[in-house]
Design a protein around this motif. Structure first.
Motif, mmCIF file in Angstrom:
data_model
loop_
_atom_site.group_PDB
_atom_site.id
_atom_site.type_symbol
_atom_site.label_atom_id
_atom_site.label_comp_id
_atom_site.label_asym_id
_atom_site.label_seq_id
_atom_site.Cartn_x
_atom_site.Cartn_y
_atom_site.Cartn_z
ATOM 1 N N GLN A 52 20.411 96.461 69.680
ATOM 2 C CA GLN A 52 20.976 97.161 68.488
ATOM 3 C C GLN A 52 21.992 98.226 69.118
ATOM 4 O OE1 GLN A 52 18.242 99.046 65.629
ATOM 5 N NE2 GLN A 52 17.708 97.227 64.795
ATOM 6 N N HIS A 53 23.205 97.882 68.757
ATOM 7 C CA HIS A 53 24.409 98.888 69.032
ATOM 8 C C HIS A 53 24.155 99.023 70.652
ATOM 9 C CE1 HIS A 53 25.050 98.980 64.837
ATOM 10 N NE2 HIS A 53 23.744 99.658 64.795
ATOM 11 N N GLU A 54 24.140 98.134 71.464
ATOM 12 C CA GLU A 54 24.145 98.199 72.864
ATOM 13 C C GLU A 54 22.728 98.897 73.334
ATOM 14 O OE1 GLU A 54 26.361 96.754 74.960
ATOM 15 O OE2 GLU A 54 27.056 96.218 73.042
ATOM 16 N N ASN A 55 21.981 99.302 72.276
ATOM 17 C CA ASN A 55 20.398 99.844 72.830
ATOM 18 C C ASN A 55 19.427 98.829 72.662
ATOM 19 O OD1 ASN A 55 21.627 102.439 73.221
ATOM 20 N ND2 ASN A 55 21.112 103.194 71.435
ATOM 21 N N ALA A 56 18.540 98.933 73.658
ATOM 22 C CA ALA A 56 17.307 98.027 73.615
ATOM 23 C C ALA A 56 16.379 98.607 72.792
ATOM 24 C CB ALA A 56 16.676 97.806 74.963
ATOM 25 N N VAL A 57 15.901 97.666 72.057
ATOM 26 C CA VAL A 57 14.802 98.191 70.859
ATOM 27 C C VAL A 57 13.449 96.977 70.932
ATOM 28 C CG1 VAL A 57 14.361 98.105 68.324
ATOM 29 C CG2 VAL A 57 16.549 99.079 69.174
ATOM 30 N N ILE A 58 12.465 97.798 70.674
ATOM 31 C CA ILE A 58 11.293 97.106 70.744
ATOM 32 C C ILE A 58 10.615 97.487 69.339
ATOM 33 C CG2 ILE A 58 8.886 96.675 71.570
ATOM 34 C CD1 ILE A 58 9.762 97.569 74.227
ATOM 35 N N ARG A 59 10.465 96.214 68.398
ATOM 36 C CA ARG A 59 9.710 96.491 67.188
ATOM 37 C C ARG A 59 8.504 95.820 67.069
ATOM 38 N NH1 ARG A 59 13.101 96.922 62.755
ATOM 39 N NH2 ARG A 59 14.965 96.216 63.870
ATOM 40 N N PHE A 60 7.723 96.593 66.491
ATOM 41 C CA PHE A 60 6.112 96.408 66.171
ATOM 42 C C PHE A 60 6.058 96.020 64.720
ATOM 43 C CE2 PHE A 60 4.106 97.217 70.511
ATOM 44 C CZ PHE A 60 5.223 98.077 70.952
ATOM 45 N N SER A 61 5.967 95.082 64.274
ATOM 46 C CA SER A 61 5.803 94.663 62.821
ATOM 47 C C SER A 61 4.446 94.006 62.234
ATOM 48 C CB SER A 61 6.924 93.845 62.414
ATOM 49 O OG SER A 61 8.122 94.004 63.164
ATOM 50 N N GLY A 62 4.366 94.033 61.051
ATOM 51 C CA GLY A 62 3.240 93.820 60.302
ATOM 52 C C GLY A 62 1.932 94.876 60.228
ATOM 53 N N LEU A 63 2.294 96.134 60.558
ATOM 54 C CA LEU A 63 1.309 97.139 60.509
ATOM 55 C C LEU A 63 0.995 97.730 59.119
ATOM 56 C CD1 LEU A 63 2.906 99.061 63.544
ATOM 57 C CD2 LEU A 63 1.608 96.680 63.461
ATOM 58 N N LYS A 64 0.574 97.054 58.225
ATOM 59 C CA LYS A 64 0.390 97.501 56.795
ATOM 60 C C LYS A 64 -0.425 98.511 56.461
ATOM 61 C CE LYS A 64 2.915 93.856 55.455
ATOM 62 N NZ LYS A 64 4.408 94.232 55.161
ATOM 63 N N GLY A 65 -1.568 98.900 57.477
ATOM 64 C CA GLY A 65 -2.230 99.979 57.171
ATOM 65 C C GLY A 65 -1.615 101.379 57.671
ATOM 66 N N LEU A 66 -0.277 101.278 58.270
ATOM 67 C CA LEU A 66 0.405 102.352 58.866
ATOM 68 C C LEU A 66 0.279 103.514 57.879
ATOM 69 C CD1 LEU A 66 1.599 102.815 61.669
ATOM 70 C CD2 LEU A 66 3.847 101.970 60.692
ATOM 71 N N ALA A 67 0.637 103.458 56.681
ATOM 72 C CA ALA A 67 0.619 104.332 55.773
ATOM 73 C C ALA A 67 -0.668 105.306 55.619
ATOM 74 C CB ALA A 67 0.944 103.933 54.503
ATOM 75 N N THR A 79 8.625 105.599 63.231
ATOM 76 C CA THR A 79 7.645 104.947 62.415
ATOM 77 C C THR A 79 7.910 104.881 61.030
ATOM 78 O OG1 THR A 79 5.854 105.858 63.740
ATOM 79 C CG2 THR A 79 5.340 105.085 61.698
ATOM 80 N N ASP A 80 7.808 103.565 60.620
ATOM 81 C CA ASP A 80 8.178 103.251 59.170
ATOM 82 C C ASP A 80 7.040 102.871 58.417
ATOM 83 O OD1 ASP A 80 9.223 102.516 56.625
ATOM 84 O OD2 ASP A 80 11.106 101.645 57.553
ATOM 85 N N ALA A 81 6.355 103.582 57.499
ATOM 86 C CA ALA A 81 5.187 103.275 57.044
ATOM 87 C C ALA A 81 5.658 102.466 55.832
ATOM 88 C CB ALA A 81 4.557 104.510 56.545
#
Lengths: 125, 213
Positions: free
Chosen positions: B160-175, B200-202
């Motif tokens: 993303q914009h030359e930066n490496a990103v690791i994304r953990f998805s499916g974390l419905k209980g995060l909130a 973190t994006d709950a």
């Protein structure tokens, strides 16, 4: 003697059940704790042989649930723990049990089955 | 030993314990099938015929477990060699594949399905591979807890914009998780060592790690 084998490794329990049946020991097998509960609710077993580490429910937790359904059922644990000491530590809260470390020798398993029926409260040393 | 050294050592212990447990299961299955062959031989010696197809099926099961064991040992070997260099170019996709592969048994026991989408384009960063694996594991461990039993956790890498990103998805209980408890001191120390930040994006049920280019 009627035995229920519980382990999430299907190839392990199915083969073990077949080998026990060749020795005239009636053995059913299941691969989940839920299936084990259903079997114990619907059938009478003398011994349950439980894997310690299974998905969703551990063998030690499963034992507690099965005890509520069939209070006279006896237990033997199979563990993939690296050492017997590890397992003794891990199971210290669950009371007296018999256990075998994988890979299991079938003659040792049958010997444990006989012992647990005669002396269910003895803890392995 | 500093906190990152402790984290790395705990990670190493956790993964090797899980791998040894899985290898024990492989050996146990081979052991039972070898025992069954012995049983059938003993019966044949007493005059009871043995179906060759039965022998073939048992041999096939043994071969399958040998292949399974070989895959586990390949992962273990990659894991061991990831400590060879303290600073090198790595494809983050490879790191994710390795860590999710190593953690597969742990996820299974926790009732979590792990997904890693291998992107077509490599995501190359210059870093310490073993510390990156340790960071991925700590976040994956938390992500599995946040997802909850029976859920799928997806882990992906991208640029993303030359930066490496690791994304953990499916974390419905995060909130519902304690917002102050994560990232903890261990994760913060690793993020700092790897020149990375975490968000973190709950609402979306995601945790995103960004690496400075």
């Amino acid at each position: 003697m009627k035995v229920l084998l519980v382990d999430d490794e299907k190839e392990l329990v199915s083969t073990l059940a077949e080998r026990l049946s060749l020795r005239d020991i009636e053995a059913d097998w299941v691969t989940t704790g839920g299936a084990a509960i259903k079997n114990v609710e619907s059938k009478t077993y003398d011994i349950a042989v439980l894997d310690v580490k299974m998905p969703k429910i551990s063998g030690i937790e499963l034992k507690k649930k099965l005890e509520e359904i069939n209070p006279v059922l006896k237990y033997i644990f199979m563990t993939g723990h690296g050492s017997e000491d590890d397992f003794i530590t891990a199971s210290s809260e669950s009371g007296a049990e018999y256990y075998l470390v994988k890979p299991v020798n079938i003659d040792d398993l049958i010997q444990k089955m006989k012992e647990v029926l005669i002396n269910p409260d003895k803890r392995d040393k | 030993m500093d906190i990152n050294g402790e984290n790395a050592l705990k990670f190493f212990g956790k993964m090797t314990a899980s791998i040894s447990h899985e290898l024990k299961n492989v050996l146990a299955i081979i052991n039972e099938n070898a025992g069954l062959l012995e049983d059938l031989c003993a019966m044949a010696e007493k005059g009871r015929p043995v179906d060759p197809g039965r022998i073939k099926t048992i041999a096939g099961k043994v071969i399958k477990q040998v292949q399974r064991g070989d895959e586990i040992i390949k992962k273990l070997n990659s894991f061991a060699h990831s400590a060879d260099e303290l600073d090198c170019d790595v494809d983050v996709n490879d790191i994710l594949m390795l860590v999710t592969g190593l953690a597969g048994r742990i996820a299974l026991v926790r009732g979590i399905n792990l997904e890693t989408d291998q992107m077509t384009d490599p995501v190359i960063i210059n870093t310490n591979p073993f510390l990156l694996e340790t960071l991925v594991w700590l976040f994956l461990d938390y992500a599995m807890e946040a997802a909850g039993e029976g859920k799928t956790v997806s882990v992906t890498a991208e640029k993303q914009h030359e930066n490496a990103v690791i994304r953990f998805s499916g974390l419905k209980g995060l909130a519902g998780m304690q917002p102050d408890s994560f990232p903890g001191d261990s994760e913060k120390a690793l993020l700092a060592a790897l020149n990375a930040t975490a968000a973190t994006d709950a609402v979306a049920g995601e945790i995103i790690i960004s690496f400075a280019s």
